[in-house]
Design a protein around this motif. Structure first.
Motif, PDB file in Angstrom:
ATOM      1  N   VAL A   1       0.846  -1.202   0.000  1.00 32.89           N
ATOM      2  CA  VAL A   1       0.000   0.000   0.000  1.00 32.89           C
ATOM      3  C   VAL A   1       0.875   1.242   0.000  1.00 32.89           C
ATOM      4  O   VAL A   1       0.658   2.192  -0.757  1.00 32.89           O
ATOM      5  N   LEU A   2       1.912   1.217   0.835  1.00 32.97           N
ATOM      6  CA  LEU A   2       2.813   2.368   0.944  1.00 32.97           C
ATOM      7  C   LEU A   2       3.444   2.697  -0.409  1.00 32.97           C
ATOM      8  O   LEU A   2       3.446   3.852  -0.845  1.00 32.97           O
ATOM      9  N   VAL A   3       3.953   1.687  -1.082  1.00 33.52           N
ATOM     10  CA  VAL A   3       4.601   1.909  -2.380  1.00 33.52           C
ATOM     11  C   VAL A   3       3.591   2.450  -3.395  1.00 33.52           C
ATOM     12  O   VAL A   3       3.845   3.425  -4.103  1.00 33.52           O
ATOM     13  N   ARG A   4       2.394   1.804  -3.439  1.00 31.26           N
ATOM     14  CA  ARG A   4       1.374   2.248  -4.393  1.00 31.26           C
ATOM     15  C   ARG A   4       0.991   3.700  -4.135  1.00 31.26           C
ATOM     16  O   ARG A   4       0.867   4.492  -5.067  1.00 31.26           O
ATOM     17  N   GLU A   5       0.780   4.051  -2.880  1.00 38.38           N
ATOM     18  CA  GLU A   5       0.320   5.400  -2.562  1.00 38.38           C
ATOM     19  C   GLU A   5       1.410   6.438  -2.828  1.00 38.38           C
ATOM     20  O   GLU A   5       1.135   7.562  -3.222  1.00 38.38           O
ATOM     21  N   TRP A   6       2.649   6.027  -2.602  1.00 40.01           N
ATOM     22  CA  TRP A   6       3.748   6.947  -2.856  1.00 40.01           C
ATOM     23  C   TRP A   6       3.801   7.258  -4.358  1.00 40.01           C
ATOM     24  O   TRP A   6       3.887   8.407  -4.773  1.00 40.01           O
ATOM     25  N   LEU A   7       3.666   6.204  -5.173  1.00 35.13           N
ATOM     26  CA  LEU A   7       3.710   6.400  -6.628  1.00 35.13           C
ATOM     27  C   LEU A   7       2.513   7.216  -7.116  1.00 35.13           C
ATOM     28  O   LEU A   7       2.661   8.168  -7.891  1.00 35.13           O
ATOM     29  N   VAL A   8       1.302   6.844  -6.646  1.00 38.58           N
ATOM     30  CA  VAL A   8       0.103   7.581  -7.061  1.00 38.58           C
ATOM     31  C   VAL A   8       0.206   9.037  -6.602  1.00 38.58           C
ATOM     32  O   VAL A   8      -0.120   9.964  -7.355  1.00 38.58           O
TER      33      VAL A   8
ATOM     34  N   MET B   1       2.901  10.863  -6.086  1.00 44.98           N
ATOM     35  CA  MET B   1       3.869  11.598  -6.906  1.00 44.98           C
ATOM     36  C   MET B   1       3.253  11.966  -8.258  1.00 44.98           C
ATOM     37  O   MET B   1       3.417  13.077  -8.763  1.00 44.98           O
ATOM     38  N   LEU B   2       2.527  11.011  -8.827  1.00 42.89           N
ATOM     39  CA  LEU B   2       1.937  11.213 -10.149  1.00 42.89           C
ATOM     40  C   LEU B   2       0.868  12.314 -10.092  1.00 42.89           C
ATOM     41  O   LEU B   2       0.914  13.289 -10.861  1.00 42.89           O
ATOM     42  N   LEU B   3      -0.083  12.153  -9.160  1.00 40.22           N
ATOM     43  CA  LEU B   3      -1.168  13.137  -9.059  1.00 40.22           C
ATOM     44  C   LEU B   3      -0.612  14.486  -8.611  1.00 40.22           C
ATOM     45  O   LEU B   3      -1.028  15.543  -9.103  1.00 40.22           O
ATOM     46  N   GLY B   4       0.322  14.446  -7.673  1.00 42.39           N
ATOM     47  CA  GLY B   4       0.934  15.678  -7.173  1.00 42.39           C
ATOM     48  C   GLY B   4       1.621  16.453  -8.292  1.00 42.39           C
ATOM     49  O   GLY B   4       1.491  17.675  -8.387  1.00 42.39           O
ATOM     50  N   SER B   5       2.333  15.732  -9.158  1.00 43.03           N
ATOM     51  CA  SER B   5       3.033  16.412 -10.260  1.00 43.03           C
ATOM     52  C   SER B   5       2.037  17.083 -11.198  1.00 43.03           C
ATOM     53  O   SER B   5       2.239  18.220 -11.633  1.00 43.03           O
ATOM     54  N   LEU B   6       0.957  16.368 -11.502  1.00 44.64           N
ATOM     55  CA  LEU B   6      -0.068  16.917 -12.390  1.00 44.64           C
ATOM     56  C   LEU B   6      -0.639  18.222 -11.826  1.00 44.64           C
ATOM     57  O   LEU B   6      -0.694  19.253 -12.520  1.00 44.64           O
ATOM     58  N   LEU B   7      -1.050  18.176 -10.549  1.00 47.79           N
ATOM     59  CA  LEU B   7      -1.668  19.359  -9.957  1.00 47.79           C
ATOM     60  C   LEU B   7      -0.638  20.481  -9.789  1.00 47.79           C
ATOM     61  O   LEU B   7      -0.964  21.667  -9.926  1.00 47.79           O
ATOM     62  N   ALA B   8       0.595  20.092  -9.487  1.00 48.59           N
ATOM     63  CA  ALA B   8       1.654  21.092  -9.327  1.00 48.59           C
ATOM     64  C   ALA B   8       1.832  21.879 -10.625  1.00 48.59           C
ATOM     65  O   ALA B   8       1.986  23.112 -10.625  1.00 48.59           O
ATOM     66  N   PHE B   9       1.780  21.148 -11.735  1.00 51.34           N
ATOM     67  CA  PHE B   9       1.938  21.754 -13.050  1.00 51.34           C
ATOM     68  C   PHE B   9       0.856  22.816 -13.290  1.00 51.34           C
ATOM     69  O   PHE B   9       1.142  23.948 -13.670  1.00 51.34           O
ATOM     70  N   ILE B  10      -0.399  22.426 -13.021  1.00 49.00           N
ATOM     71  CA  ILE B  10      -1.507  23.383 -13.186  1.00 49.00           C
ATOM     72  C   ILE B  10      -1.327  24.563 -12.228  1.00 49.00           C
ATOM     73  O   ILE B  10      -1.478  25.729 -12.595  1.00 49.00           O
ATOM     74  N   GLY B  11      -1.009  24.224 -10.972  1.00 50.54           N
ATOM     75  CA  GLY B  11      -0.911  25.251  -9.921  1.00 50.54           C
ATOM     76  C   GLY B  11       0.131  26.310 -10.246  1.00 50.54           C
ATOM     77  O   GLY B  11      -0.061  27.498  -9.951  1.00 50.54           O
ATOM     78  N   PHE B  12       1.233  25.870 -10.883  1.00 54.23           N
ATOM     79  CA  PHE B  12       2.317  26.813 -11.170  1.00 54.23           C
ATOM     80  C   PHE B  12       1.830  27.972 -12.039  1.00 54.23           C
ATOM     81  O   PHE B  12       2.149  29.131 -11.780  1.00 54.23           O
ATOM     82  N   PHE B  13       1.018  27.641 -13.068  1.00 55.76           N
ATOM     83  CA  PHE B  13       0.601  28.689 -13.995  1.00 55.76           C
ATOM     84  C   PHE B  13      -0.358  29.679 -13.342  1.00 55.76           C
ATOM     85  O   PHE B  13      -0.341  30.869 -13.634  1.00 55.76           O
TER      86      PHE B  13
ATOM     87  N   TRP C   1      -6.029   7.454 -12.380  1.00 53.88           N
ATOM     88  CA  TRP C   1      -7.050   8.099 -13.194  1.00 53.88           C
ATOM     89  C   TRP C   1      -8.346   8.260 -12.406  1.00 53.88           C
ATOM     90  O   TRP C   1      -8.954   9.324 -12.396  1.00 53.88           O
ATOM     91  N   LYS C   2      -8.744   7.168 -11.700  1.00 55.97           N
ATOM     92  CA  LYS C   2     -10.016   7.199 -10.972  1.00 55.97           C
ATOM     93  C   LYS C   2      -9.988   8.231  -9.850  1.00 55.97           C
ATOM     94  O   LYS C   2     -11.008   8.738  -9.428  1.00 55.97           O
ATOM     95  N   ARG C   3      -8.811   8.484  -9.300  1.00 58.29           N
ATOM     96  CA  ARG C   3      -8.700   9.501  -8.263  1.00 58.29           C
ATOM     97  C   ARG C   3      -8.389  10.849  -8.878  1.00 58.29           C
ATOM     98  O   ARG C   3      -8.894  11.885  -8.432  1.00 58.29           O
ATOM     99  N   GLY C   4      -7.518  10.828  -9.887  1.00 59.65           N
ATOM    100  CA  GLY C   4      -7.038  12.080 -10.477  1.00 59.65           C
ATOM    101  C   GLY C   4      -8.158  12.903 -11.085  1.00 59.65           C
ATOM    102  O   GLY C   4      -8.167  14.130 -10.975  1.00 59.65           O
ATOM    103  N   ALA C   5      -9.130  12.233 -11.719  1.00 60.31           N
ATOM    104  CA  ALA C   5     -10.215  12.965 -12.363  1.00 60.31           C
ATOM    105  C   ALA C   5     -10.927  13.856 -11.338  1.00 60.31           C
ATOM    106  O   ALA C   5     -11.071  15.060 -11.534  1.00 60.31           O
ATOM    107  N   TRP C   6     -11.313  13.254 -10.219  1.00 62.70           N
ATOM    108  CA  TRP C   6     -11.990  14.032  -9.182  1.00 62.70           C
ATOM    109  C   TRP C   6     -11.074  15.052  -8.529  1.00 62.70           C
ATOM    110  O   TRP C   6     -11.455  16.177  -8.263  1.00 62.70           O
ATOM    111  N   LEU C   7      -9.862  14.583  -8.231  1.00 61.50           N
ATOM    112  CA  LEU C   7      -8.930  15.456  -7.526  1.00 61.50           C
ATOM    113  C   LEU C   7      -8.677  16.722  -8.349  1.00 61.50           C
ATOM    114  O   LEU C   7      -8.569  17.824  -7.804  1.00 61.50           O
ATOM    115  N   THR C   8      -8.621  16.568  -9.656  1.00 67.13           N
ATOM    116  CA  THR C   8      -8.373  17.719 -10.518  1.00 67.13           C
ATOM    117  C   THR C   8      -9.585  18.653 -10.543  1.00 67.13           C
ATOM    118  O   THR C   8      -9.443  19.879 -10.465  1.00 67.13           O
ATOM    119  N   ILE C   9     -10.783  18.074 -10.629  1.00 66.47           N
ATOM    120  CA  ILE C   9     -11.995  18.906 -10.575  1.00 66.47           C
ATOM    121  C   ILE C   9     -12.011  19.699  -9.266  1.00 66.47           C
ATOM    122  O   ILE C   9     -12.256  20.902  -9.240  1.00 66.47           O
TER     123      ILE C   9
END
Lengths: 451, 451
Positions: free
Chosen positions: A355-362, A364-376, B283-291
């Motif tokens: 669970v720890l590994v999965r959540e760390w990866l997810v 990082m992935l989601l965090g990077s996406l939102l960080a990208f949007i947030g920067f602009f 994806w299943k989390r990111g969609a909502w998290l982004t909204i």
């Protein structure tokens, strides 16, 4: 939706006191359907309709009335007639109804019941709410191990109509101790060998529930094995009742709704929303809301600690709610997933590393996406692109930590023997509020510095 | 917890190829227990044990293996033996298993099955996921209306062992159209009148499901009526299968877990947490998290609008996260309660007035309590007790509005025909973030004024 189709006719029959037509109405349809057509009647009218038919049919229709109507009829109508009706109801259902009525009325009704029914009710009432004993019915097909297949079928053809289920027939010895089980299917397929004794036919390796066992653990057994019913025994191995599949659905539903309510930050209501008293409703929500309020108060003190920084970099304040919400949301999602996976048995505490590994990866992935949007967006408010970097850095950290905290805290709670759903989302949101603020302002101080 | 008690013995029997003892192990216990004792074995070892017994017993034990092991055995072992096993499995279970295997392997196995089984599987596969047709089994007790009780029992004693359930016997006419139902209990109690025809005995007013009906609506019928099984008919009224109580528990569980996940702001996974791919999980989390992130971004713009006020009353900033969290929490609680009450059938859209009044009262009560606490903390940070009044006033308003919005939005969504759980908590939290900021800063401007 109330079915009003037959209401005028029913009211006319009642006005004319047309017993024969009323009796016909009561017996022509499936009892569920009959009860449905009566939904628009007052409690008194409904009872007047039922009185046109015999007591067993009354009981059949009555069991599909809604709960309030059942209580009202048993509480207000002629006591002897109410007692006759109770004598016909399923053993587990009537105990539930009596538990919600006025004690004086219950005493009166009990005194009017046949002795065997009275004893039976008192025995079932003795088991605390939430145990297998409180859920079971005492009406089961119970036969001696010395009977032959033909004798057993004969016996069942007499007993059948009074029992909630005869799909499993429980085989007991002379002292009522449970020895095995035979299904009615087996009995029917063994008709050709009518002299076989149940003792030879029965399956002896069977799942049982203890009367004092927790209802959720019993429900889990029934669900795992796809049983129609599970026998309940006392400490001495004596068969005292059975729990049927329909009660198990109720337990599963109750348990999952309680989980959902805990996830939403409420002590489970255990009563219907529209019926619970306003004070109790406020208490069940207020207790958590106040705890959460105190954790949120800590954010004021935390921010107080950074008062200088806040005054110097004013634009940073604009993103405060964003950071706090985003951390809370990512923590919520992770916690909800882990809690539902724990309840569904998909996950155990032992899986924590995965669970720890999965959540760390997810994270990082989601965090990077939102960080990208947030920067602009930050760029628009910050005095320079360099200063705007505070936002993406913070978001990446906060989302990742949210995923890790949200997934690990329920597992830690389960490990400590506590209910993971209790720890739940609002609590995690509280923790993420504070963590978010600390991360945010420290990143701001590091990146922007003393100007 | 894996039961390792018999592992050494089992491995010894396998090493010595002691078929007789292995056969004994397979038949001595309840098949659930047998499967449990085999949990510690590899898939190959488990299959080697099963091969010691006959195919019907293999199938019985096999159905209690965990899902991964079932797939592994069917995918990797001798195709003919795998096909023989599939022929013995329940019609609905095997379709589910085949759907998860490699298409090439499925084609091979299908070609090795008897024609009738192959057709049956293809028919079940034709119904889309989530419909009654995809959930049903085609193995039901189906008898002609012209049979007598004695003939029916005779027929059942032959059929019985191959069917998933014979507790309801469905009565059809010459064209296979469903005419009525007889319970095995009724059949047994009518043994004395063996010449009665089923057509006279059967109940004709019965609940059915359409093959194309949504599985949740079917589950609700079964649950409401406490049925053991419900017959499934096609558009022409022809009996095509049954859905049994154990499948209904699975649907109820699935539905409630999906609700809980939506409440937690996740598109329902529909797969096990540990098995779903990381990309799909993100994806299943990111969609909502982004909204949610975009709604939270609005808070930055909202605050930008009040930049002057924020700079002038610096202490107000300290309570920003507190106000935002408290509004979100009270909205969350109200929404969770309304959503679970809607799912549980306790509440309908028509009750909206009562819900509104209750939530307004609860909101005022809880809001006053928190306002009282908040005032004393605010006093510590604000320049004067008068200015500190901003906090309690805001809290009272935000908590009340949170309760009202949290309870009304799910009802509005339901009214519009949308899933109320979808609207769910994080969304409400997003709305409350913005609303909270507007209320807070306007109250501050009103109370403190231009200094």
């Amino acid at each position: 939706m109330i079915n009003v189709l037959l209401l005028p006719e029913l009211r006319e029959m009642l006005a004319n006191n047309d017993q024969e037509e009323l009796q016909q109405f009561c017996t022509a349809l499936n009892p569920t359907r009959t009860a449905e057509f009566m939904e628009g009647l007052s409690h008194d009218e409904a009872w007047a309709v039922l009185r046109a038919t015999d007591v067993p049919r009354r009981a059949e229709i009555f069991q599909y009335f809604d709960h309030d109507r059942q209580i009202a009829i048993l509480s207000e109508q002629n006591p002897q007639e109410a007692a006759d009706l109770i004598a016909e109801l399923y053993a587990d259902d009537r105990v539930d109804l009596l538990q919600e009525m006025e004690p004086d009325r219950v005493e009166l009704l009990l005194s009017l019941l046949p002795k065997s029914d009275r004893r039976d009710i008192q025995r079932l009432q003795a088991y605390p709410e939430g145990t297998a004993g409180s859920l079971m019915t005492t009406e089961m097909a119970k036969l001696g191990e010395q009977l032959t297949v033909r004798e057993a079928l004969d016996e069942l053809s007499h007993l059948g109509e009074h029992l909630e289920t005869i799909y499993y027939i429980y085989v007991v010895d002379a002292e009522d101790k449970l020895r095995g089980v035979v299904s009615s299917r087996q009995l029917i397929s063994s008709l050709a060998r009518g002299q076989t004794r149940l003792a030879e036919l029965m399956q002896t390796d069977l799942q049982t529930a203890l009367a004092t066992e927790d209802q959720e653990s019993v429900a889990a057994k029934v669900e795992k094995l796809d049983l129609l019913a599970i026998p309940v025994v006392d400490d001495g191995g004596k068969l005292v009742g059975i729990i049927t599949h329909d009660d198990v659905i109720d337990v599963v539903r109750e348990e999952l709704i309680e989980d959902a309510q805990r996830i939403g930050g409420i002590t489970p209501l255990r009563e219907e929303y529209l019926k619970i008293s306003l004070l109790l409703l406020s208490w069940k929500r207020g207790a958590w809301l106040t705890i959460l309020f105190f954790t949120a108060l800590l954010t004021a003190f935390a921010l107080g600690h950074y008062e200088d920084a806040l005054e110097r970099y004013a634009w940073v304040v604009l993103f405060l709610p964003l950071i706090v919400s985003t951390g809370g949301n990512s923590g919520n999602q992770a916690a909800t997933l882990v809690i539902t996976a724990l309840t569904g048995g998909e996950l155990t505490v032992k899986d924590w590393r995965r669970v720890l590994v999965r959540e760390w990866l997810v994270g990082m992935l989601l965090g990077s996406l939102l960080a990208f949007i947030g920067f602009f967006v930050a760029w628009r408010f910050a005095p320079s692109p360099y200063q705007a970097l505070v936002i993406p850095l913070t978001i990446l950290l906060v989302v990742t930590i949210g995923c890790l905290a949200g997934s690990m805290l329920p597992l830690i709670f389960r490990r400590l023997g506590l209910d993971p759903a209790l720890m739940a989302n609002p609590f995690i949101a509280g923790i993420m509020d504070i963590t978010g603020i600390f991360i945010y302002l420290n990143v701001a101080i590091l990146v922007i510095g003393d100007l």
